[in-house]
Design a protein around this motif. Structure first.
Motif, PDB file in Angstrom:
ATOM      1  N   SER A 159       0.872  -1.402   0.109  1.00  0.00           N
ATOM      2  CA  SER A 159      -0.004  -0.029  -0.034  1.00  0.00           C
ATOM      3  C   SER A 159       0.982   1.336   0.135  1.00  0.00           C
ATOM      4  O   SER A 159       2.031   1.262   0.559  1.00  0.00           O
ATOM      5  CB  SER A 159      -0.973   0.103   1.266  1.00  0.00           C
ATOM      6  N   ALA A 160       0.393   2.278  -0.686  1.00  0.00           N
ATOM      7  CA  ALA A 160       1.002   3.741  -0.674  1.00  0.00           C
ATOM      8  C   ALA A 160       1.051   4.271   0.458  1.00  0.00           C
ATOM      9  O   ALA A 160       1.902   5.037   1.055  1.00  0.00           O
ATOM     10  CB  ALA A 160       0.625   4.526  -1.677  1.00  0.00           C
ATOM     11  N   GLY A 161       0.256   3.897   1.577  1.00  0.00           N
ATOM     12  CA  GLY A 161       0.032   4.194   2.705  1.00  0.00           C
ATOM     13  C   GLY A 161      -0.804   5.654   2.864  1.00  0.00           C
ATOM     14  O   GLY A 161      -1.129   6.528   1.962  1.00  0.00           O
ATOM     15  N   PRO A 213      -5.507  -0.374  10.440  1.00  0.00           N
ATOM     16  CA  PRO A 213      -5.047   0.128   9.156  1.00  0.00           C
ATOM     17  C   PRO A 213      -4.357  -0.997   8.320  1.00  0.00           C
ATOM     18  O   PRO A 213      -3.969  -0.732   7.230  1.00  0.00           O
ATOM     19  CB  PRO A 213      -4.080   1.330   9.782  1.00  0.00           C
ATOM     20  N   GLU A 214      -4.047  -2.100   9.004  1.00  0.00           N
ATOM     21  CA  GLU A 214      -3.274  -3.154   8.127  1.00  0.00           C
ATOM     22  C   GLU A 214      -4.291  -3.688   6.962  1.00  0.00           C
ATOM     23  O   GLU A 214      -3.777  -4.298   6.367  1.00  0.00           O
ATOM     24  CB  GLU A 214      -2.500  -4.232   9.040  1.00  0.00           C
ATOM     25  N   VAL A 236      -6.237  10.313  -2.895  1.00  0.00           N
ATOM     26  CA  VAL A 236      -6.228  11.439  -1.714  1.00  0.00           C
ATOM     27  C   VAL A 236      -7.444  11.322  -0.645  1.00  0.00           C
ATOM     28  O   VAL A 236      -8.687  11.145  -1.072  1.00  0.00           O
ATOM     29  CB  VAL A 236      -6.374  12.709  -2.412  1.00  0.00           C
ATOM     30  N   ILE A 237      -7.147  11.339   0.429  1.00  0.00           N
ATOM     31  CA  ILE A 237      -7.799  11.124   1.437  1.00  0.00           C
ATOM     32  C   ILE A 237      -7.867  12.239   2.496  1.00  0.00           C
ATOM     33  O   ILE A 237      -6.913  12.585   3.031  1.00  0.00           O
ATOM     34  CB  ILE A 237      -7.917   9.688   2.381  1.00  0.00           C
ATOM     35  N   ILE A 245     -10.721  -2.449   3.262  1.00  0.00           N
ATOM     36  CA  ILE A 245     -10.820  -1.217   2.614  1.00  0.00           C
ATOM     37  C   ILE A 245      -9.846  -0.966   1.347  1.00  0.00           C
ATOM     38  O   ILE A 245      -8.694  -0.916   1.715  1.00  0.00           O
ATOM     39  CB  ILE A 245     -10.920   0.056   3.269  1.00  0.00           C
ATOM     40  N   TYR A 246     -10.408  -0.877   0.016  1.00  0.00           N
ATOM     41  CA  TYR A 246      -9.310  -0.593  -1.067  1.00  0.00           C
ATOM     42  C   TYR A 246      -9.744   0.667  -1.735  1.00  0.00           C
ATOM     43  O   TYR A 246     -10.911   1.006  -1.778  1.00  0.00           O
ATOM     44  CB  TYR A 246      -9.651  -1.829  -1.893  1.00  0.00           C
ATOM     45  N   ILE A 247      -8.689   1.611  -1.699  1.00  0.00           N
ATOM     46  CA  ILE A 247      -8.939   2.954  -2.346  1.00  0.00           C
ATOM     47  C   ILE A 247      -7.913   2.899  -3.491  1.00  0.00           C
ATOM     48  O   ILE A 247      -6.785   2.600  -3.551  1.00  0.00           O
ATOM     49  CB  ILE A 247      -8.252   3.886  -1.191  1.00  0.00           C
TER      50      ILE A 247
END
Length: 396
Positions: free
Chosen positions: A158-160, A171-172, A181-182, A194-196
């Motif tokens: 993940s980009a984090g 969060p993992e 962008v969040i 959760i996948y963004i």
């Protein structure tokens, strides 16, 4: 070299209308990916499609000297992929219910109508996940999000999260693609991942409960409430409250209003304050329009909402009843609850009455809708919609 061809089972395709009017079965989204994208990942190759003749120009079958035909409604898993990879020449893998799962053959002419009598039959005794009916898309969505998420997590990092004002639970279990962008939101992945997606935007005040997936360049508007088991495809705009729903891609539900236990195709738009019911007042099983019988048939589901085909639109404050099916290229609006089935190329509403949506006008709107996203609407797209217009004329 082998070719992987995802074929439409004629019975299943009919059960998955109106979504399969405009796409092969395997182009249906369930989870993070479409069924075809799942097979591309599992088999590390590009799949093609065996579908209706009028769709084959847009979705052609690519043949070679060695074909593996896979049922386009079938979702992959480890045991199933292993069984398909072990198929010998001129053999068929069938389920315990005698459904064709996969065929390996040198023939480029096989179709489901040809049957399996000439093949060596192998029975697959494990359970399989098939998207057989339109409500399977949302009812199986949470499981498929988890399955797709595990595949992504196993091969990439993940980009984090960089926003200090966004709070994450577990969060993992959150994967963020590059460019996403969040802003000042709450992401709760305690009960599912959760996948963004790449370049997605989650605007201020959004609250998300997993399992959830949002595709490339899609947007959640300020204060959006996402409940579990929801997937938003690429290039969508979503606001209000959404629960256990799937939006295929390029569609907008940008304002307040409730969407629950629902499926939207591509290029759809729901006007501000559009709502759907997903539970009957008497808590009995929801009935849904069947394209097989032309009648209302029970889904055996307590919760079941709206199903809307490609290019359809709803005016502001439109109300959809429990278990409503809207066809392709519909423009529906007006007071009161809309009918349980709104046929393709209908214009109007329950209070005002319906007329036929003139094909020339429908195509002009479709072209404008697509061009606004920088996508080309060409003669092939028009030919597909013309075929659907003809096929559905006796429904209006």
């Amino acid at each position: 070299m082998r070719s992987i061809i995802l074929f439409d089972d004629p019975k299943i395709r009919l059960q998955l209308l109106p979504f399969t009017y405009t796409r092969p079965v395997a182009k249906i989204r369930c989870g993070i990916w479409t069924i075809a994208e799942k097979w591309n990942d599992w088999l590390q190759t590009s799949t093609s499609f065996q579908t209706e003749n009028y769709l084959s120009t847009r979705f052609p079958a690519i043949h070679s000297t060695d074909q593996i035909y896979i049922n386009g409604a079938l979702c992959p898993d480890t045991l199933l992929v292993e069984a398909i990879e072990k198929l010998t020449d001129e053999s068929v893998l069938i389920s315990t219910d005698n459904e064709i799962l996969a065929i390996k053959t040198s023939s480029s002419d096989w179709t489901p109508a040809a049957g399996t009598n000439s093949f060596n039959k192998l029975v697959y005794s494990e359970s399989v996940i098939m998207i057989r009916r339109i409500w399977d898309v949302f009812s199986g969505n949470g499981v498929q999000i988890k399955s797709d998420f595990e595949r992504i997590l196993a091969s990439r990092k993940s980009a984090g999260l960089t926003d200090p004002f966004t709070h994450c639970y577990n969060p993992e279990n959150i994967f963020i693609e590059e460019g996403a962008v969040i802003r000042a939101s709450v992401l709760n992945a305690e009960n599912g991942p959760i996948y963004i997606g790449k370049n997605a935007l989650i605007q201020e005040g959004s609250t998300i409960q997993g399992p959830f997936a949002i595709g490339e360049s899609s947007v959640l508007a300020q204060g959006t409430k996402i409940r579990p088991n929801t997937s938003v495809g690429p290039f969508c705009k979503v606001g209000g409250e959404v629960s256990n729903s799937v939006i295929f891609g390029y569609s907008n539900k940008g304002h307040d209003g409730y969407l629950g236990n629902a499926v939207l195709g591509e290029w759809c738009n729901l006007g501000a304050n559009t709502n759907n019911s997903n539970l009957k007042n008497d808590h009995t099983a929801v009935k849904l329009h069947s394209y097989v019988t032309g009648k209302l048939e029970s889904t055996d589901l307590l919760f079941c909402g709206l199903f809307m085909g490609d290019y359809s639109k709803a005016g502001i404050s439109t109300m959809f009843n429990t278990g409503t099916v809207v066809g392709v290229n519909v423009n529906v609006f007006g007071a009161g609850f809309q009918p349980k089935h709104v046929p393709s190329y209908s214009w109007g509403g329950n209070a005002e009455g319906f007329t036929e949506y003139r094909f020339e006008k429908a195509i002009a709107v479709a072209k404008d809708t697509v061009s606004r996203r920088g996508v080309t609407f060409d003669e092939t797209d028009e030919a597909i919609l013309l075929e659907v217009f003809g096929q559905t004329k006796n429904q209006r």
